[in-house]
Design a protein around this motif. Structure first.
Motif, short mmCIF file in Angstrom:
data_model
loop_
_atom_site.label_atom_id
_atom_site.label_comp_id
_atom_site.label_asym_id
_atom_site.label_seq_id
_atom_site.Cartn_x
_atom_site.Cartn_y
_atom_site.Cartn_z
N GLY A 1 71.06 99.48 -40.07
CA GLY A 1 71.87 100.46 -40.93
C GLY A 1 72.51 101.49 -39.97
O GLY A 1 72.09 101.95 -38.90
N GLU A 2 73.77 101.69 -40.54
CA GLU A 2 74.59 102.59 -39.65
C GLU A 2 74.12 103.54 -39.24
O GLU A 2 73.94 104.57 -40.08
CB GLU A 2 75.96 102.57 -40.59
CG GLU A 2 76.98 103.55 -39.86
CD GLU A 2 78.34 103.50 -40.32
OE1 GLU A 2 79.15 104.18 -40.00
OE2 GLU A 2 78.24 103.01 -41.75
N GLY A 3 74.05 104.10 -38.04
CA GLY A 3 73.63 105.32 -37.54
C GLY A 3 72.33 105.81 -37.78
O GLY A 3 71.72 106.73 -37.48
N ARG A 4 71.39 105.02 -38.31
CA ARG A 4 70.07 105.05 -38.68
C ARG A 4 69.08 105.50 -37.57
O ARG A 4 68.18 106.15 -37.76
CB ARG A 4 69.33 104.28 -39.67
CG ARG A 4 69.89 104.09 -40.96
CD ARG A 4 70.37 105.31 -41.88
NE ARG A 4 71.69 105.84 -41.50
CZ ARG A 4 72.15 106.92 -41.50
NH1 ARG A 4 71.18 107.96 -41.52
NH2 ARG A 4 73.33 107.42 -41.16
N PHE A 5 69.38 105.09 -36.44
CA PHE A 5 68.36 104.88 -35.30
C PHE A 5 69.13 105.72 -34.04
O PHE A 5 68.70 106.10 -32.74
CB PHE A 5 67.71 103.93 -34.64
CG PHE A 5 67.11 103.18 -35.94
CD1 PHE A 5 66.07 103.48 -36.33
CD2 PHE A 5 67.81 102.22 -36.58
CE1 PHE A 5 65.40 102.85 -37.24
CE2 PHE A 5 67.16 101.48 -37.71
CZ PHE A 5 65.93 102.06 -38.09
#
Length: 319
Positions: free
Chosen positions: A188-192
Motif C-alpha cells: 500500500g502506498e507509503g504504509r511502511f
C-alpha cells in the motif's frame, strides 16, 4: 515489551520520580520532584506487548522519553520493580505557571523534540506478540504544580495514544487436509515508510516523513516451516501501518500449500482511510484455492463496530 491485542488495548504506566512536596506557610518548597502517571485505557496494565487477546503491558527495562517544557532533548525513564525511574532528577521549573510536558514510547537515544525516529515497520514478522517492538505512543499534558499536586498525569484525554493503525487478518480453513501458510505480503502506498514524530512547544504532536527517507510500500514475511491454518481459531497476522489522510487500497497476498500443492491468492479489496489508533480486523477463509473475506471490523483499540461484507478471491495453483 509484550503485545496482547484485543479490541481493547490497555496500557498503564506509572512513572515515579520524586519525594513528597512539603510547602511551608511562607511558600518555600522543600521538594518539587516531578511525579508522573500515564495510561492508554483504564485497565491497570503497564506496557506495550501484544498477544492475540490484545491488551498492552510494559516489561522490566522498557524505556520512555519525557520532555520537560521547552527542552529539546528527552529524559529517559526506565520501568523497574513496578515503577518508572528517571535517569536524572527532575523538578518543576516553577510552581505557578501552566507548563506543557510531552512523552513518547519507545525511548530513542538520538531523539529531539522536533525529530523522534519511529520504528521500521518493514521488519515486522506479522506475529501479534511482537508488535510491542514496533508500536509508537505519544502523550502531552498541560498543568501547574499547585492544581496538579506535583503530578504530571498522562491519563483521560491526555492518555498515551497509538500513532499507527493496526491491521489484523485472521485466516481460517475448514479442509481436512493440512494447509500451511508459507508467505504473506501487504502492499500500500507509503504504509511502511520510515516516519518520524515531533512535538511543538504547545505540546501537539504529529508524524512526518524526513526528506531523506524513501517511500516503502511493501511488507512481506516468509514462514519457512509453514504456519498451519486450522479450522476454528485459525491463525492471525497483525501488522502496524502508517495512518493515511486519504483512502488507501491494500494488496494482500499469500502463498500456501495443501497436500503438496502450492497455491497463491490475494485481494485488493482492503481499502480505508487508515486512522492512527484504530484497529482494522478482517476474517478471511481459505477454501479450495480461494480466499473468502467473511467480514471486517473497524474499531478504536478499546471499542468498535462491525460491518459485514463477503468477498471471494480466486486462488491460483503454482506449477
Amino acid at each position: 515489551m509484550k503485545n496482547q491485542y484485543v479490541s481493547g488495548i490497555a496500557l498503564l504506566m506509572l512513572l515515579a520520580a520524586c519525594q513528597q512536596e512539603q510547602i511551608s506557610e511562607q511558600g518555600t518548597v522543600e521538594n518539587t520532584g516531578i511525579r508522573i502517571q500515564a495510561s492508554i485505557s483504564d485497565q491497570p496494565e503497564s506496557r506495550t506487548t501484544a498477544q492475540t487477546s490484545g491488551e498492552t503491558t510494559f516489561d522490566p527495562n522498557d524505556e520512555i522519553g519525557f520532555f520537560m517544557p521547552e527542552e529539546a532533548a528527552p529524559t529517559r525513564f526506565t520501568y523497574n520493580t513496578g515503577k518508572w525511574v528517571s535517569e536524572t532528577t527532575l523538578t518543576w521549573p516553577n510552581l505557578t505557571d501552566d507548563l506543557t510536558f510531552c512523552a513518547f514510547y519507545p525511548y530513542q537515544e538520538s531523539a529531539t523534540r522536533s525529530n523522534i525516529p519511529m520504528p521500521d515497520l518493514t521488519g515486522q514478522s506479522g506475529e501479534a506478540a511482537e508488535l510491542g517492538a514496533y508500536d509508537f505512543l505519544s502523550a502531552s499534558k498541560t498543568c501547574n504544580f499547585s492544581t496538579a499536586a506535583g503530578v504530571v498525569s498522562f491519563t483521560g484525554s491526555n492518555a498515551f495514544k497509538h500513532a499507527y493503525s493496526l491491521l489484523q487478518i485472521t485466516l481460517t480453513d475448514s479442509e481436512e487436509a493440512t494447509t500451511l501458510l508459507t508467505s504473506a505480503s501487504i502492499t500500500g502506498e507509503g504504509r511502511f515508510t520510515n516516519y518520524a514524530y515531533r512535538f511543538t512547544e504547545e505540546g501537539t504532536g504529529e508524524m512526518f516523513k524526513p526528506e531523506s527517507n524513501e517511500e516503502k510500500n511493501e511488507w512481506n514475511a516468509t514462514y519457512d516451516e509453514g504456519k498451519e491454518i486450522t479450522d476454528g481459531t485459525g491463525i492471525q497476522l497483525a501488522v502496524l501501518l502508517n495512518p493515511s489522510d486519504t483512502e488507501i487500497p491494500l494488496d494482500f497476498n499469500i502463498s500456501y500449500t495443501r497436500e503438496g500443492v502450492t497455491f497463491t491468492a490475494g485481494t485488493s479489496l482492503i481499502s480505508h482511510t487508515f486512522a492512527g489508533g484504530y484497529n482494522y480486523k478482517y476474517q478471511i477463509h481459505v477454501s479450495d484455492g480461494e480466499l473468502i473475506v467473511e467480514g471486517y471490523e473497524i474499531s478504536k483499540w478499546n471499542d468498535g463496530t462491525v460491518e459485514d461484507e463477503n468477498i471471494t478471491i480466486e486462488g491460483t495453483v503454482q506449477e
